[in-house]
Motif scaffolding. Structure first.
Motif, mmCIF file in Angstrom:
data_model
loop_
_atom_site.group_PDB
_atom_site.id
_atom_site.type_symbol
_atom_site.label_atom_id
_atom_site.label_comp_id
_atom_site.label_asym_id
_atom_site.label_seq_id
_atom_site.Cartn_x
_atom_site.Cartn_y
_atom_site.Cartn_z
ATOM 1 N N ALA A 116 33.284 45.482 50.885
ATOM 2 C CA ALA A 116 34.708 45.192 50.704
ATOM 3 C C ALA A 116 35.278 45.727 49.398
ATOM 4 O O ALA A 116 36.407 45.410 49.039
ATOM 5 C CB ALA A 116 34.943 43.684 50.772
ATOM 6 N N SER A 117 34.538 46.555 48.697
ATOM 7 C CA SER A 117 34.999 47.014 47.387
ATOM 8 C C SER A 117 36.108 48.051 47.466
ATOM 9 O O SER A 117 36.871 48.229 46.510
ATOM 10 C CB SER A 117 33.830 47.594 46.574
ATOM 11 O OG SER A 117 33.286 48.732 47.219
ATOM 12 N N THR A 139 37.087 35.016 48.107
ATOM 13 C CA THR A 139 35.929 34.849 47.235
ATOM 14 C C THR A 139 35.163 36.157 47.199
ATOM 15 O O THR A 139 34.756 36.680 48.246
ATOM 16 C CB THR A 139 35.004 33.730 47.760
ATOM 17 O OG1 THR A 139 35.747 32.510 47.861
ATOM 18 C CG2 THR A 139 33.822 33.525 46.832
ATOM 19 N N VAL A 140 34.986 36.699 46.008
ATOM 20 C CA VAL A 140 34.269 37.967 45.843
ATOM 21 C C VAL A 140 32.828 37.660 45.446
ATOM 22 O O VAL A 140 32.579 36.922 44.486
ATOM 23 C CB VAL A 140 34.953 38.846 44.777
ATOM 24 C CG1 VAL A 140 34.131 40.105 44.524
ATOM 25 C CG2 VAL A 140 36.370 39.208 45.217
ATOM 26 N N PRO A 158 30.647 43.394 42.171
ATOM 27 C CA PRO A 158 31.855 42.562 42.126
ATOM 28 C C PRO A 158 32.513 42.555 40.745
ATOM 29 O O PRO A 158 33.710 42.278 40.627
ATOM 30 C CB PRO A 158 31.344 41.173 42.500
ATOM 31 C CG PRO A 158 29.893 41.199 42.165
ATOM 32 C CD PRO A 158 29.438 42.600 42.436
ATOM 33 N N GLU A 159 31.746 42.873 39.702
ATOM 34 C CA GLU A 159 32.310 42.884 38.352
ATOM 35 C C GLU A 159 33.366 43.973 38.176
ATOM 36 O O GLU A 159 34.196 43.908 37.251
ATOM 37 C CB GLU A 159 31.204 43.071 37.303
ATOM 38 C CG GLU A 159 30.468 44.406 37.362
ATOM 39 C CD GLU A 159 29.302 44.424 38.345
ATOM 40 O OE1 GLU A 159 28.516 45.384 38.315
ATOM 41 O OE2 GLU A 159 29.186 43.468 39.151
ATOM 42 N N ASP A 160 33.358 44.959 39.072
ATOM 43 C CA ASP A 160 34.343 46.042 38.995
ATOM 44 C C ASP A 160 35.609 45.751 39.803
ATOM 45 O O ASP A 160 36.566 46.524 39.744
ATOM 46 C CB ASP A 160 33.731 47.363 39.486
ATOM 47 C CG ASP A 160 32.601 47.847 38.585
ATOM 48 O OD1 ASP A 160 32.567 47.425 37.414
ATOM 49 O OD2 ASP A 160 31.763 48.642 39.054
ATOM 50 N N GLU A 161 35.599 44.685 40.570
ATOM 51 C CA GLU A 161 36.728 44.374 41.443
ATOM 52 C C GLU A 161 37.880 43.755 40.654
ATOM 53 O O GLU A 161 37.701 42.786 39.926
ATOM 54 C CB GLU A 161 36.285 43.426 42.562
ATOM 55 C CG GLU A 161 37.390 42.964 43.485
ATOM 56 C CD GLU A 161 38.175 44.098 44.103
ATOM 57 O OE1 GLU A 161 39.409 44.033 44.074
ATOM 58 O OE2 GLU A 161 37.547 45.059 44.581
#
Length: 268
Positions: free
Chosen positions: A10-11, A49-50, A36-39
């Protein structure tokens, strides 16, 4: 009652677009990705919720899904994570081939297996697997990619038979070309001089002019939403004009006639 969808990959691209669409329709969204830290976008949306998830990491996959199912009700699983491996077969390394199979095929199998007992006991649920028009028809320089997508198609049909007795549905969305960064960020490849003419011919399909004719990710996401909500037992959803044209040709003229037609375009 508010429903929840679990999405892999989902990125960016189709996965992110689908996450935003379902969120806009009032769904809870579990949006998983490797980093997820780049989202910066989905993490700001309400009811999204990522989560970190690499579908090739079986240990992380099991732990993540076990944790989700302890704390959340899941209604739909969207197996979207994947990438393209493009080039002549003899140019690929074993590592490239294994990585393609691990992500595009084994990732889908692992996710499906992880959710199957949950849906079976719940006696409802929908598994939606993203394949490709190249999972319905072969294409030069896409041998391993097509192998994974054909495999997901067959896997999905078989699992649909297995799970029907429990009220669980398995569906396939097969897009054609999409106007995302798939042709850049989501491609790996290799070159072989002996196939120079064929590669050049295939690359014409990735020109800016051709990409402009591809479907918008929002249109494909809408097909995914339809598959999740139409209440039917439909198995395959062909998404995009180009994908429908290829699929209709195969069903109307027969697979062999289509193979001969495509092959003639690549004999020099």
């Amino acid at each position: 009652m508010q429903k929840t969808i679990f999405i892999t990959g989902a990125s960016s691209g189709l996965g992110k677009t689908a996450a935003k669409l379902f969120q806009s329709k009032g769904w809870n969204v579990m949006a998983t990705m490797r980093k997820p830290e780049d989202e910066r976008e989905l993490s700001q949306l309400e009811n999204v919720t990522v989560l970190k998830l690499d579908v090739t990491d079986s240990k992380e996959l099991k732990e993540t899904i076990d944790d989700i199912l302890e704390n959340h009700e899941i209604d739909v699983v969207l197996n979207n994570a994947g990438y393209g491996l493009v080039g002549p077969l003899e140019a690929f390394t074993d590592e490239q081939i294994k990585a393609q199979i691990e992500t595009n095929l084994m990732g889908v199998i692992r996710i499906t297996k992880a959710f199957t007992p949950y849906f079976r006991l719940k006696k409802e649920g929908i598994l939606i697997n993203i394949t490709s028009s190249f999972g319905l028809t072969g294409f030069p320089t896409c041998s391993v990619y097509s192998a994974t997508k054909f495999a997901v198609d067959g896997f999905s049909e078989s699992m649909g038979y297995e799970l029907a007795q429990f009220g669980v549905k398995v569906k396939i969305v097969a897009p054609g070309g999409i106007q995302t960064d798939f042709a850049g960020r989501s491609l790996d490849g290799a070159y072989h001089e002996a196939y120079q003419q064929l590669i050049a011919k295939v690359q014409e399909g990735y020109s800016p002019e051709q990409i402009a004719n591809y479907s918008k990710p929002e249109d494909i996401a809408q097909v995914i939403y339809e598959a999740a909500t139409d209440g039917t037992d439909q198995l395959r959803y062909i998404a995009g004009k180009d994908a429908n044209a290829l699929y209709n040709e195969r069903t109307e003229t027969g697979a062999e006639a289509q193979v001969q037609r495509i092959q003639s375009d690549f004999v020099f």
